[in-house]
Design a protein around this motif. Structure first.
Motif, PDB file in Angstrom:
ATOM      1  N   HIS A 240       0.847  -1.191   0.000  1.00 60.21           N
ATOM      2  CA  HIS A 240       0.000   0.000   0.000  1.00 60.21           C
ATOM      3  C   HIS A 240       0.886   1.246   0.000  1.00 60.21           C
ATOM      4  O   HIS A 240       1.818   1.375   0.783  1.00 60.21           O
ATOM      5  N   GLY A 241       0.599   2.173  -0.905  1.00 57.38           N
ATOM      6  CA  GLY A 241       1.392   3.388  -1.017  1.00 57.38           C
ATOM      7  C   GLY A 241       2.686   3.211  -1.784  1.00 57.38           C
ATOM      8  O   GLY A 241       3.543   4.108  -1.764  1.00 57.38           O
ATOM      9  N   SER A 272      -3.412   2.330  -3.549  1.00 58.33           N
ATOM     10  CA  SER A 272      -2.940   3.728  -3.574  1.00 58.33           C
ATOM     11  C   SER A 272      -1.516   3.829  -4.107  1.00 58.33           C
ATOM     12  O   SER A 272      -0.641   4.470  -3.502  1.00 58.33           O
ATOM     13  N   THR A 274       1.541   4.814  -6.861  1.00 56.53           N
ATOM     14  CA  THR A 274       1.935   5.931  -7.715  1.00 56.53           C
ATOM     15  C   THR A 274       2.911   5.430  -8.758  1.00 56.53           C
ATOM     16  O   THR A 274       3.960   4.865  -8.411  1.00 56.53           O
TER      17      THR A 274
END
Length: 336
Positions: A240-241, A272, A274
């Motif tokens: 996550h992230g 989430s 990027t």
């Protein structure tokens, strides 16, 4: 002042799929006396890089394509042999982007004087202390925003950018560094020489499975030099992230049909994630910061630096084609 005959490599035709020697031609260019503000440089080393394959296609990109029947360009390092400019004197070591030729004559503004490093080949300015090292640094810091304690996965890890990125990630405090390469010999080098904790051979298949076995706790950062199956595997492994620095997609450079994208893009939303692509031109302001770090690391003996050196301008095309086939370890350069 004197004239000089320069051997240069031009793009004769645009490749479809994998380039061949027939796509290039060698020509002789005669330079006359220096004009005011010009210097003449004997190239010592020139760089061949994966991005050059993209410039052989006549498509819109971040940099113009190579023009047919004109000498190609790229990173090079050389010595000034004649000069009309006091600030760039005869004997100075200079870096430039006018590669693919053994002698170059141009306005002095196109050359940057760099210091000699005792006991180190001048070709280091094309690799670890040059754009290659800067690319790795920018991708990890500005793009992926790597943090101390992150688990980092790097594809194409035995190439020029990959060998730099793995070591920089370690020096910046990564908890674990995982790499992929294309042979058992390269995999061994990653763990024995370049500081990777674990590495795998993507040619053994099941990249997603091999990555999961190498890092069951998942990854926080992926430095993508390859694209394709590697990107899909990384999206599946990202925590996550998680962040992805998309630097290259060498798996698709010679494709003749559109390459399918990852099938698990939904993870970008649910975890989430990027994903950010980059080219170095937008981040040259970080060069000073990088040079400070790399000079310190290099001087302290914390950086392993290897090259694959091909001799002679007449073998520059061979070096480039070998690079695309993965025949290099570390930076591929041509010694002129």
């Amino acid at each position: 002042m004197t004239t000089a005959v320069s051997t240069q490599i031009q793009l004769a035709s645009r490749p479809s799929g994998w380039p061949t020697a027939e796509n290039f031609r060698t020509v002789q260019v005669t330079y006359g006396d220096l004009a005011p503000g010009e210097v003449r440089v004997a190239t010592e080393f020139m760089s061949v890089d994966p991005y050059m394959r993209g410039r052989m296609n006549d498509v819109k990109s971040y940099t113009p394509p190579f023009a047919l029947d004109e000498t190609m360009t790229g990173g090079a390092i050389g010595r000034v042999v004649e000069s009309n400019v006091d600030e760039v004197p005869v004997g100075a070591l200079v870096q430039h982007q006018l590669g693919w030729r053994d002698i170059v004559q141009a306005d002095a503004a196109q050359f940057r004087v760099v210091p000699e490093i005792p006991g180190v080949s001048t070709s280091v300015y094309l690799g670890m202390l040059g754009m290659t090292g800067l690319t790795a640094y920018v991708g990890l810091t500005a793009i992926a925003q790597m943090r101390e304690g992150d688990t980092v996965f790097i594809s194409g890890a035995a190439g020029a950018v990959g060998t730099a990125a793995g070591q920089i990630a370690r020096l910046l405090g990564a908890k674990r560094v995982i790499g992929s390469a294309g042979s058992a010999e390269k995999v061994a080098l990653l763990t024995e020489r370049y500081g990777y904790d674990v590495a795998f051979n993507y040619k053994d298949g099941d990249i997603r499975g091999q990555l999961a076995a190498a890092t069951p706790e998942g990854i926080d950062v992926y430095f993508d030099n390859v694209g394709g199956e590697h990107l899909e595997a990384a999206i599946g492994a990202l925590n996550h992230g998680g962040r992805v620095a998309v630097c290259g997609a060498i798996s698709a450079y010679n494709a003749t049909e559109p390459v399918p994208g990852p099938r698990n893009m939904g993870n970008i939303i649910t975890r989430s994630l990027t994903l950010k692509g980059f080219t170095l031109g937008g981040y040259l302001h970080l060069a000073g910061e990088f040079q400070q770090h790399m000079t310190e690391w290099f001087g302290a003996g914390k950086i392993a630096h290897d090259e694959t050196v091909v001799e002679g301008i007449d073998h520059a095309v061979d070096a480039f084609l070998g690079l695309l086939r993965g025949e290099n370890v570390g930076k591929m350069v041509v010694k002129i």
